[in-house]
Write a protein that holds these residues in place. Structure first.
Motif, PDB file in Angstrom:
ATOM      1  N   ALA A  17       0.828  -1.210   0.000  1.00  0.00           N
ATOM      2  CA  ALA A  17       0.000   0.000   0.000  1.00  0.00           C
ATOM      3  C   ALA A  17       0.861   1.258   0.000  1.00  0.00           C
ATOM      4  O   ALA A  17       0.598   2.210  -0.758  1.00  0.00           O
ATOM      5  CB  ALA A  17      -0.924  -0.012   1.223  1.00  0.00           C
ATOM      6  N   ASN A  18       1.903   1.282   0.820  1.00  0.00           N
ATOM      7  CA  ASN A  18       2.774   2.457   0.870  1.00  0.00           C
ATOM      8  C   ASN A  18       3.552   2.631  -0.428  1.00  0.00           C
ATOM      9  O   ASN A  18       3.791   3.760  -0.882  1.00  0.00           O
ATOM     10  CB  ASN A  18       3.733   2.345   2.053  1.00  0.00           C
ATOM     11  N   MET A  20       2.463   1.709  -3.406  1.00  0.00           N
ATOM     12  CA  MET A  20       1.480   2.193  -4.378  1.00  0.00           C
ATOM     13  C   MET A  20       1.250   3.691  -4.232  1.00  0.00           C
ATOM     14  O   MET A  20       1.161   4.423  -5.227  1.00  0.00           O
ATOM     15  CB  MET A  20       0.166   1.418  -4.212  1.00  0.00           C
ATOM     16  N   LYS A  21       1.171   4.168  -2.995  1.00  0.00           N
ATOM     17  CA  LYS A  21       1.013   5.609  -2.764  1.00  0.00           C
ATOM     18  C   LYS A  21       2.194   6.377  -3.337  1.00  0.00           C
ATOM     19  O   LYS A  21       2.033   7.432  -3.961  1.00  0.00           O
ATOM     20  CB  LYS A  21       0.891   5.885  -1.260  1.00  0.00           C
ATOM     21  N   LYS A  24       2.143   6.506  -7.131  1.00  0.00           N
ATOM     22  CA  LYS A  24       1.173   7.491  -7.630  1.00  0.00           C
ATOM     23  C   LYS A  24       1.777   8.885  -7.709  1.00  0.00           C
ATOM     24  O   LYS A  24       1.431   9.678  -8.589  1.00  0.00           O
ATOM     25  CB  LYS A  24      -0.068   7.516  -6.725  1.00  0.00           C
ATOM     26  N   MET A  40      -4.078  -2.113   0.624  1.00  0.00           N
ATOM     27  CA  MET A  40      -3.830  -1.890  -0.796  1.00  0.00           C
ATOM     28  C   MET A  40      -5.122  -1.482  -1.505  1.00  0.00           C
ATOM     29  O   MET A  40      -5.119  -0.618  -2.392  1.00  0.00           O
ATOM     30  CB  MET A  40      -3.217  -3.134  -1.438  1.00  0.00           C
ATOM     31  N   GLU A  42      -7.490   0.224  -0.248  1.00  0.00           N
ATOM     32  CA  GLU A  42      -7.787   1.611   0.098  1.00  0.00           C
ATOM     33  C   GLU A  42      -7.052   2.592  -0.816  1.00  0.00           C
ATOM     34  O   GLU A  42      -7.535   3.694  -1.068  1.00  0.00           O
ATOM     35  CB  GLU A  42      -7.400   1.883   1.554  1.00  0.00           C
ATOM     36  N   VAL A  43      -5.895   2.190  -1.313  1.00  0.00           N
ATOM     37  CA  VAL A  43      -5.123   3.072  -2.201  1.00  0.00           C
ATOM     38  C   VAL A  43      -5.796   3.177  -3.562  1.00  0.00           C
ATOM     39  O   VAL A  43      -5.796   4.226  -4.202  1.00  0.00           O
ATOM     40  CB  VAL A  43      -3.675   2.551  -2.364  1.00  0.00           C
TER      41      VAL A  43
END
Length: 371
Positions: A17-18, A20-21, A24, A40, A42-43
């Motif tokens: 998840a981090n 992916m952020k 972005k 993940m 939530e992203v």
């Protein structure tokens, strides 16, 4: 760019998840498809399978679930072909990911591995697969860079440890508010971190809660895993002096006096929160006997491995019993022991290389696939 990520555990979900952020921020057009968890999702992007469907612990458990595992592998290959990603990003989880990356290399996909599998602990022969099938490797433990580059002549990127960012970027919790919101009293907290899989939780909690009655000046709080329903923990909550919170592990650690922790990533998280801990492990007997013969390490906890010395006590298999646990918990509640452990914890954080692991990795991945 189109990114296909595969994470098979709770820790991989967090790091995925981090990452992916961070991707972005590098790539405004980033499109994600992934195997992971709620963080993940939530992203954004498309979640294919949840890690709850993938988690099998130990040699014996894997053998019993081989049909499901191979079914998932075949499904994953077809899903990748349908999506046609610009890059595949594997996040630890080697048993599954190694099979996919071998196939992916033959199919011509770009393969990036974030968070190295622990081949320095066992199955070192897997280095041949990595050198053949991985375009770029991103490692998060300082000794891994030397292991890969000096011992095996395979260049890797040491990006720092993503847990540091996850912990420092979180919203701070007020101790009194947390206790009130979760039905806790004013006594100091001993956190119980029994793991995330049902098999290990069952084995660990029975012994962890057995000492609760001997420390009445403290309250014991189970950190429920997000992958498990509260109903699964009900049988353990009949013990006096034992409470429960779910999906709030970081908040719990931030206000805890001590912790009893199942070996794994949680030992490192606990150390970064500067919480004195006893590391515990008790697995399937057959799985343990096999592992004991193939894993050649002096320690099982990341804290001790990184600093290459005994910082936290490790209670493994037969040593993980009520009598020993009571003795070691008493020890880490002693002010002198705590002070010494805090100094080692600060040394540990320094060795992990500071903040920015997700951002460092995202920059390297985006730069590589642009070329």
């Amino acid at each position: 760019m189109k990114y296909y990520l595969i994470a098979g555990e709770a820790s991989g979900d967090l790091h995925g998840a981090n990452l992916m952020k961070a991707l972005k921020k590098e790539d405004a057009e980033a499109d994600f498809r992934f195997w992971g968890g709620d963080l993940m999702r939530e992203v954004g992007g498309t979640g294919v399978k949840h890690y709850r469907e993938l988690a099998f612990m130990g040699f014996a458990e894997v053998i019993m679930n081989l049909r499901t595992i191979f079914k998932n592998i075949n499904f994953c290959k077809k899903d990748i072909e349908s999506y046609k990603p610009d890059v595949l990003i594997f996040i630890d989880y080697p048993g599954f990911n190694f099979r996919i990356m071998k196939w992916a290399r033959k199919m011509g996909y770009k393969t990036h591995y974030y968070i190295s599998p622990q081949i320095w602990a066992w199955k070192e022969g897997r280095i041949k697969d990595i050198k053949r099938d991985v375009d770029q490797m991103y490692v998060i433990l300082p000794f891994e860079k030397e292991f890969y580059e000096k011992k095996h002549n395979f260049p890797v990127h040491f990006v720092g440890h993503p847990l540091i960012d996850a912990i420092y970027d979180r919203k701070q919790v007020h101790p009194e508010n947390f206790k009130k919101e979760n039905g806790l009293d004013d006594r100091p907290i001993v956190a119980l971190l029994p793991g995330s899989r049902k098999q290990e939780i069952t084995k660990m909690l029975e012994i962890m809660i057995s000492v609760a009655g001997d420390f009445k000046e403290y309250q014991f709080v189970i950190a429920g895993a997000p992958s498990q329903e509260k109903s699964f923990y009900e049988s353990f909550l009949s013990t006096k002096n034992v409470h429960f919170v779910t999906n709030k592990t970081y908040d719990l650690l931030s206000i805890s006096e001590a912790a009893l922790v199942t070996s794994g990533t949680a030992t490192l998280e606990t150390a970064l929160f500067k919480v004195p801990q006893v590391v515990c492990y008790k697995g399937n007997r057959i799985s343990y006997e096999i592992a004991k013969r193939v894993i050649k390490l002096d320690y099982i906890s990341l804290v001790n491995l990184i600093l290459d010395k005994t910082v936290v006590t490790e209670l493994i298999q037969a040593d993980f019993n009520t009598e020993r646990l009571k003795k070691e918990l008493t020890n880490i509640l002693d002010p002198y022991t705590r002070a010494a452990m805090f100094l080692d914890y600060y040394e540990l954080e320094k060795a992990l290389g500071g903040r920015g692991a997700s951002e460092n990795t995202a920059k390297l991945i985006y730069s590589a696939i642009k070329k």
